[in-house]
Scaffold this motif. Structure first.
Motif, short mmCIF file in Angstrom:
data_model
loop_
_atom_site.label_atom_id
_atom_site.label_comp_id
_atom_site.label_asym_id
_atom_site.label_seq_id
_atom_site.Cartn_x
_atom_site.Cartn_y
_atom_site.Cartn_z
N GLU A 16 -7.32 -2.73 -3.66
CA GLU A 16 -6.72 -3.79 -4.48
C GLU A 16 -6.41 -5.02 -3.63
OE1 GLU A 16 -3.40 -2.55 -6.87
OE2 GLU A 16 -4.29 -0.58 -7.25
N LEU A 17 -5.89 -4.79 -2.42
CA LEU A 17 -5.58 -5.91 -1.54
C LEU A 17 -6.86 -6.60 -1.06
CD1 LEU A 17 -2.71 -4.32 0.58
CD2 LEU A 17 -2.47 -6.15 -1.11
N ALA A 65 0.83 -1.21 0.00
CA ALA A 65 0.00 0.00 0.00
C ALA A 65 0.86 1.26 0.00
CB ALA A 65 -0.93 -0.01 1.21
N ASP A 66 1.94 1.25 0.76
CA ASP A 66 2.81 2.43 0.83
C ASP A 66 3.41 2.77 -0.53
OD1 ASP A 66 2.29 2.69 3.50
OD2 ASP A 66 4.16 1.75 4.17
N ARG A 67 3.79 1.73 -1.28
CA ARG A 67 4.38 1.99 -2.61
C ARG A 67 3.38 2.63 -3.55
NH1 ARG A 67 6.90 -3.00 -1.45
NH2 ARG A 67 5.27 -4.15 -2.55
N ARG A 68 2.11 2.53 -3.21
CA ARG A 68 1.05 3.11 -4.04
C ARG A 68 0.41 4.31 -3.35
NH1 ARG A 68 2.23 -1.78 -4.88
NH2 ARG A 68 1.99 -2.83 -6.91
N GLY A 69 1.18 4.91 -2.45
CA GLY A 69 0.73 6.13 -1.82
C GLY A 69 -0.15 5.94 -0.60
N GLY A 70 -0.38 4.69 -0.18
CA GLY A 70 -1.21 4.44 0.99
C GLY A 70 -2.66 4.84 0.80
N THR A 71 -3.12 4.92 -0.43
CA THR A 71 -4.48 5.36 -0.71
C THR A 71 -5.49 4.26 -0.46
OG1 THR A 71 -4.33 4.66 -3.02
CG2 THR A 71 -3.59 6.90 -2.50
N PRO A 99 -6.91 1.01 6.56
CA PRO A 99 -7.71 2.12 7.11
C PRO A 99 -9.20 1.80 7.20
CG PRO A 99 -6.98 2.62 4.88
CD PRO A 99 -6.31 1.34 5.26
N THR A 100 -9.85 2.46 8.13
CA THR A 100 -11.28 2.25 8.34
C THR A 100 -12.09 2.57 7.09
OG1 THR A 100 -11.08 2.71 10.70
CG2 THR A 100 -13.25 3.03 9.72
#
Length: 709
Positions: A533-534, A521-527, A564-565
């Motif tokens: 996707e996960l 997620a971090d590599r994709r900006g944590g959006t 995230p919620t």
């Protein structure tokens, strides 16, 4: 060899006005003949089956040919078919079928010929000779090139193509030679039983010698060498088994290949599939650090200096240090030094005794110890915890793969942790002096094995904690990949998509899995989109793979990864994972009504919970049978549903349509997991209507699974 090659080439030149390459023609005709082709037409007579065998299995491992020579393979076989037809041995229909078989076999032949996994030492060096423009039919030129190559600094020599290691070529060369010799022996047997009207295929061996069996073996070996040279480079085989043997080591010269085989066995025992990836180490040395780490290790340094006790002489001989490996020790490439470190580790591991519990209650060797350390992501483990886990003495599930703390210092001699320390290490309060005394001897035995392995520089032990060093992590990754087990590095993992990441981390320790998910997620900006996707990948894995992990396990990893919620709320409507998302939100104190989740997702969570109840009941039942001395194996329906039935009835009370509707929903949500739950309901539920529905639904679920297969 009586293949009719020269007459065939003359016929092609006369009838077609073309010249076929001798090397290619010789290899095709010889292998067809060795595989048992008829030779009544004066040449080996191909069949579709023989064409496929020779093109797909034999030539890609025996012949090294230039582009023009390879391109000529179909022409050789087509001309051969024409020659056999001209001799009256092939009618028009069979001729057309044979030509079609050649055309169909060529694409796979080209793929197999280019496949690095089919490389042998002779084919590899023939490719280098060809690339350097050496006349491969000139034995003197071949010898001169090999002399120059061996004097070339290791770092300047061409590297083997990925993903090959020296052990791959050693094994492949050995197996290819064995198959060629076997084919020659079978041809000799055919010649002896009933030679072809065209005459014997092989020259008559000197069976009048004093030892005819040895004479036959020697003659067949001589023919195999001659064929290899004709199909790769003149004199090459003799050079690679003689003066330049160090350029082409055999399996016996690569000790870590046997350790790699052990790693494959261990991995298959754990996962049943070599493609299931292991977690990468957090850090490995840079290439330019390998030599310093290896030279600083006590055992390698002692071997290199020749200053060691007699008990290490076998290790020295296995590794060729001092000896053939001395040049690698002083001037080897980082990869060669890593392989040398692997050889030393493997040779040391081979000589160590297994760790065995009282009355042989458990036993594991150094190879298992090494695999288990890498399998846990190369994180440190506890000696005492390893023993308790081996004796099935109870380790809290959340601590089984947890990294053991590394103390700043500890006495060199091993001391079993105190009862209080054991309670913390095992996550099992109330450990006693009796518990400590019970594991004391095997724990000290394990510590002694670790200390011997630590001499290689690949392991460390500080007090009760032991693990792989950075050098050891790099060495073990190399050994495991040599065993053809998936062992990606950090860069490879970073390139995975969501589906690959989710599929891999389901097998990893929770903290490592969570870190990999968070990193994705971090590599994709944590959006939220990255987390979606996960979450979508989890839903897909859970619905498509009957052997996938439970949603609770996936979401425990996602929770620890910090999903995230907002992403969880967006997943509430998912028909597979919506209920798991709701449960995680509730655990975080969020307010989420149950009707926000599809019934199918609720059923997915319920079937997993009920199956866990069945497992709990089964464990209690098996324990009671052990106490009573009952040795029979209970079937799924034999397990008293002590906790399963109350849990099912409680869920059915709130399920739209009641118990029968819930039975059907469980099967629709997960036809694989529901089977033993439905078995138990069919046998034990007091409401016969529910029991009958469970029986019918179970049969329907089995049909669904059969259709998926």
């Amino acid at each position: 060899m009586n293949t009719g090659r020269d007459d065939f080439l003359t016929w092609v030149s006369r009838e077609r006005g073309a010249a076929l390459p001798v090397r290619t023609t010789d290899a095709v005709l010889t292998m067809l003949a060795l595989r048992g082709a008829e030779r009544r037409a004066g040449v080996p007579e191909p069949t579709p089956q023989l064409v496929r065998q020779v093109l797909h299995e034999d030539l890609p491992q025996l012949l090294y040919a230039g582009d023009e020579e390879l391109d000529a393979v179909p022409a050789v076989l087509t001309a051969l078919a024409d020659r056999v037809r001209a001799a009256g041995r092939l009618n028009a229909k069979r001729h057309a079928k044979l030509v079609a078989a050649v055309e169909e076999a060529v694409p796979e032949f080209r793929r197999a010929t280019a496949d690095p996994l089919n490389l042998t030492w002779p084919r590899w060096y023939a490719s280098l000779l060809s690339a350097d423009g050496v006349d491969r039919d000139d034995a003197d030129a071949v010898r001169a090139w090999l002399d120059a190559h061996e004097s070339t600094p290791h770092a300047e020599r061409p590297a083997l193509p990925e993903p090959l290691h020296r052990s791959d070529l050693a094994d492949r060369t050995f197996s290819v030679r064995a198959r060629l010799t076997e084919a020659l022996l079978e041809a000799f047997a055919r010649d002896t039983r009933a030679a072809s009207p065209a005459g014997p295929l092989l020259p008559a061996p000197p069976l009048d010698a004093d030892r005819p069996d040895d004479a036959l073996t020697g003659e067949l070996d001589h023919i195999a060498v001659e064929l290899t040279d004709r199909w790769t480079a003149a004199g090459l085989e003799g050079e690679l088994t003689g003066r330049h043997a160090s350029l082409a080591p055999g399996p016996e010269a690569v000790p870590h290949a046997s350790l790699a085989d052990h790693m494959l066995d261990e991995h298959l025992d754990y996962y049943g599939d070599s493609a299931v990836p292991l977690p990468p180490p957090a850090a490995v040395p840079a290439p330019d650090e390998i030599q310093g780490l290896l030279h600083a290790a006590p055992l390698p340094a002692a071997l290199a200096s020749g200053n060691f006790d007699d008990e290490l002489r076998e290790v020295s001989e296995r590794c060729g240090l001092p000896g053939p490996a001395s040049e690698v020790w002083t001037a080897g490439t980082p990869q060669e030094l890593l392989e040398l470190a692997a050889d030393i580790l493997a040779a040391q591991a081979e000589r160590l005794p297994p760790v065995t519990g009282p009355e042989d209650a458990y036993s594991f060797d150094a190879a298992h110890l090494l695999y288990s350390l890498y399998e846990r992501g190369s994180t440190p483990d506890s000696v005492a915890r390893k023993i308790c886990d081996a004796k099935d003495d109870g380790v809290a599930p959340e601590l089984e793969d947890a990294p053991a703390p590394v103390p700043g210092s500890a006495p060199a001699a091993y001391e079993t942790p105190s009862p209080d320390e054991l309670s913390v290490l095992l996550g099992m309060p109330g450990r006693t002096e009796e518990d400590r005394a019970e594991i004391d001897a095997p724990a000290k035995g394990l510590a002694a094995v670790v200390d011997q392995l630590a001499l290689t520089g690949c392991l460390f032990r500080t007090g009760d904690t032991y693990g792989l060093t950075p050098l050891g992590a790099a060495v073990m990754r190399h050994v495991i990949t040599v065993g053809h087990v998936a062992a990606p590095d950090q860069e490879t993992v970073a390139g995975w998509d969501a589906a690959q990441t989710v599929a891999a981390v389901r097998h990893w320790p929770t903290q490592l899995a969570a870190s990999a998910l968070a990193a994705f997620a971090d590599r994709r900006g944590g959006t939220d989109q990255a987390w979606k996707e996960l979450l979508d990948a989890v839903a897909a894995a859970r619905s498509e793979d009957a052997n996938a992990a439970r949603t609770a396990e996936y979401f425990a990893q996602l929770d620890r990864a910090g999903v995230p919620t907002t992403a969880l709320r967006a997943a509430l409507g998912d028909p597979v994972t919506g209920a798991a998302a709701r449960r995680l939100l509730l655990s975080r104190g969020e307010d989420v009504p149950e009707d926000a989740v599809p019934l199918g997702a609720r059923a997915t969570v319920l079937v997993e919970e009920l199956d866990q109840r069945w497992i709990d009941d089964m464990l209690v039942h098996v324990k009671s049978r052990d106490v009573s001395g009952d040795t029979g194996i209970p079937g799924p329906a034999d397990i008293p549903p002590t906790t399963l039935l109350p849990a099912f009835d409680a869920a059915a009370a709130d399920w739209p349509g009641g118990a029968i509707a819930l039975v059907e929903a469980l099967a629709a949500a997960d036809p694989a997991t529901c089977l033993r739950v439905l078995d138990s309901l069919h046998t034990h539920h007091p409401d016969r209507a529910v029991a009958a529905a469970a029986g019918r639904t179970r049969k329907s679920a089995e049909r669904t699974l059969s259709g998926r297969r």
